[in-house]
Scaffold this active site. Structure first.
Site, PDB file in Angstrom:
ATOM      1  N   GLN A 243      27.372   5.659   7.229  1.00  0.00           N
ATOM      2  CA  GLN A 243      27.306   4.729   6.102  1.00  0.00           C
ATOM      3  C   GLN A 243      25.866   4.277   5.841  1.00  0.00           C
ATOM      4  O   GLN A 243      25.449   4.146   4.689  1.00  0.00           O
ATOM      5  CB  GLN A 243      28.220   3.533   6.359  1.00  0.00           C
ATOM      6  CG  GLN A 243      29.681   3.993   6.458  1.00  0.00           C
ATOM      7  CD  GLN A 243      30.681   2.860   6.565  1.00  0.00           C
ATOM      8  OE1 GLN A 243      30.321   1.696   6.527  1.00  0.00           O
ATOM      9  NE2 GLN A 243      31.938   3.205   6.702  1.00  0.00           N
TER      10      GLN A 243
ATOM     11  N   ASP B 249      31.949 -18.480  11.754  1.00  0.00           N
ATOM     12  CA  ASP B 249      31.844 -19.381  12.904  1.00  0.00           C
ATOM     13  C   ASP B 249      31.240 -20.718  12.465  1.00  0.00           C
ATOM     14  O   ASP B 249      31.641 -21.777  12.941  1.00  0.00           O
ATOM     15  CB  ASP B 249      30.973 -18.729  13.985  1.00  0.00           C
ATOM     16  CG  ASP B 249      31.426 -17.303  14.251  1.00  0.00           C
ATOM     17  OD1 ASP B 249      32.528 -17.119  14.751  1.00  0.00           O
ATOM     18  OD2 ASP B 249      30.675 -16.366  13.903  1.00  0.00           O
TER      19      ASP B 249
ATOM     20  N   ARG C 284      33.862 -22.612  10.855  1.00  0.00           N
ATOM     21  CA  ARG C 284      34.797 -23.092  11.887  1.00  0.00           C
ATOM     22  C   ARG C 284      34.226 -24.333  12.584  1.00  0.00           C
ATOM     23  O   ARG C 284      34.961 -25.276  12.884  1.00  0.00           O
ATOM     24  CB  ARG C 284      35.052 -21.991  12.917  1.00  0.00           C
ATOM     25  CG  ARG C 284      35.932 -20.878  12.395  1.00  0.00           C
ATOM     26  CD  ARG C 284      35.946 -19.673  13.315  1.00  0.00           C
ATOM     27  NE  ARG C 284      36.913 -18.673  12.861  1.00  0.00           N
ATOM     28  CZ  ARG C 284      36.975 -17.433  13.308  1.00  0.00           C
ATOM     29  NH1 ARG C 284      36.135 -17.012  14.226  1.00  0.00           N
ATOM     30  NH2 ARG C 284      37.889 -16.606  12.846  1.00  0.00           N
TER      31      ARG C 284
ATOM     32  N   HIS D 113      28.154 -12.991  16.985  1.00  0.00           N
ATOM     33  CA  HIS D 113      29.554 -13.261  16.645  1.00  0.00           C
ATOM     34  C   HIS D 113      30.409 -12.700  17.778  1.00  0.00           C
ATOM     35  O   HIS D 113      30.874 -11.564  17.736  1.00  0.00           O
ATOM     36  CB  HIS D 113      29.943 -12.612  15.307  1.00  0.00           C
ATOM     37  CG  HIS D 113      31.402 -12.793  14.995  1.00  0.00           C
ATOM     38  ND1 HIS D 113      31.948 -14.026  14.689  1.00  0.00           N
ATOM     39  CD2 HIS D 113      32.440 -11.933  15.000  1.00  0.00           C
ATOM     40  CE1 HIS D 113      33.250 -13.892  14.510  1.00  0.00           C
ATOM     41  NE2 HIS D 113      33.566 -12.634  14.694  1.00  0.00           N
TER      42      HIS D 113
HETATM   43  C1  LMR Z   1      37.239 -13.458  14.109  1.00  0.00           C
HETATM   44  O1  LMR Z   1      36.302 -14.121  14.550  1.00  0.00           O
HETATM   45  O2  LMR Z   1      38.182 -13.953  13.505  1.00  0.00           O
HETATM   46  C2  LMR Z   1      37.256 -11.965  14.370  1.00  0.00           C
HETATM   47  O3  LMR Z   1      35.973 -11.509  14.657  1.00  0.00           O
HETATM   48  C3  LMR Z   1      38.190 -11.662  15.496  1.00  0.00           C
HETATM   49  C4  LMR Z   1      38.298 -10.166  15.770  1.00  0.00           C
HETATM   50  O4  LMR Z   1      37.934  -9.741  16.889  1.00  0.00           O
HETATM   51  O5  LMR Z   1      38.755  -9.430  14.891  1.00  0.00           O
END
Ligand code: LMR
Length: 308
Positions: A89, A136, A139, A164
């Site tokens: 890609q 995140d 969140r 992440h």
């Molecule tokens: C998330 O943070 O929701 C995803 O990265 C989780 C995953 O491993 O698919």
């Protein structure tokens, strides 16, 4: 969301290029039919294809959702499989995308996938290759708002440092809440350092897994929304005095090894991000930031051993 203007605003027409693998070509046709049936005024065309060259031709923005999914016990194997996907890609983006194409990698392991992409797309400027930690970041805002019983829209300037992964470091030390007559530090309002150093961190780190446990599927619309937030803020900018978290190419800021894709607090203006400088880092944060840096160095070493 893109067709409705959530990513580029209500006045920007878009052409969607959708790429999937051959076994999913029928599903892709269905997605195209639904997009057309949405009769979105902003959606000028849909190119749904399994041909990576056609998908990448002339694109201004590339959101990389495809990857080999993370499973328990993965490591080098996962990285190896993603090197293959990202090589193909990235080479197509390198050759056929707009030279100033902005890239957001979402698929896990997102930071290291972005690094691999960077290797195989040398003509794309390094500052244009980013990875998603806005999920995140959002969140973290949500956890703070829940704890303080304030609206999430009034909380700002949390930080996600690093990767992440379940080792990311959500940092509320500089976050504030809009209390009407100015902004108050989250630390002062929560007044519970223990919660900020334990439960808050674990809740954000483990949120992806908690969603998988509940839905038996990875997060979907919160990720899509975060990807739109990431691109919108990058391209259209954010208010002065605020910042967001993005996985970007480290220039050595905060002592983080240059050349990693590491999540930093960034401000965005007219299509450019810059790392927020001069934030005070306490000992606890330093340790957490260094630990996640070590994880990314390890992933990078594994990825580079699979390259070429
Ligand atoms: C998330 O943070 O929701 C995803 O990265 C989780 C995953 O491993 O698919």
């Amino acid at each position: 969301m893109i067709a409705e203007g959530a990513m580029l605003g209500p006045n920007q027409p878009v052409i969607l290029h959708l790429l999937d693998i051959e076994p999913a070509s029928e599903i892709l046709k269905g997605v195209k039919m639904e997009l057309m049936d949405g009769a979105f005024p902003l959606l000028k065309d849909v190119i749904a294809t399994t041909d990576v060259t056609e998908a990448c031709r002339g694109v201004d923005i590339a959101i990389m959702l495809g990857g080999f999914p993370r499973r328990k016990g993965d490591g080098k194997d996962l990285i190896f499989k993603n090197v293959g996907i990202y090589k193909a890609q990235a080479s197509a983006l390198d050759q056929y995308a707009d030279p100033n194409c902005k890239v957001l990698v979402v698929a896990n392991p997102a930071n290291t996938n972005a690094l691999i992409l960077k290797e195989y797309a040398p003509s794309i400027p390094e500052e244009n290759i980013t990875s998603l930690t806005r999920l995140d970041h959002n969140r973290a805002l949500s956890q703070i708002s829940e704890n303080l019983k304030v609206h999430v829209g009034d909380v700002r300037n949390a930080i996600i440092w690093g990767n992440h992964s379940s080792n990311l470091y959500p940092d509320a030390n500089h976050a504030t809440v809009d209390i009407g007559a100015g902004h108050k530090p989250v630390k002062e309002l929560i007044a519970d350092d223990q919660w900020l150093k334990t439960e808050f961190i674990t809740n954000v780190e483990q949120r992806g897994q908690a969603i998988i446990n509940a839905r038996r599927l990875s997060s979907a619309f919160s990720t899509a929304s975060a990807a739109c937030d990431h691109m919108r803020d990058w391209i259209l900018g954010i208010p002065k005095g605020t910042w967001v978290s993005m996985g970007v190419y480290s220039d050595g800021s905060y002592g983080i090894q240059p050349g990693l894709i590491y999540s930093f607090p960034v401000t965005c203006k007219k299509g450019e991000w810059s790392i927020v400088q001069g934030l005070k880092i306490d000992e606890f944060s330093r340790e957490k930031m260094d630990a996640v840096e070590r994880e990314l160095i390890e992933e990078k070493t594994m990825a580079y051993s699979c390259l070429h």
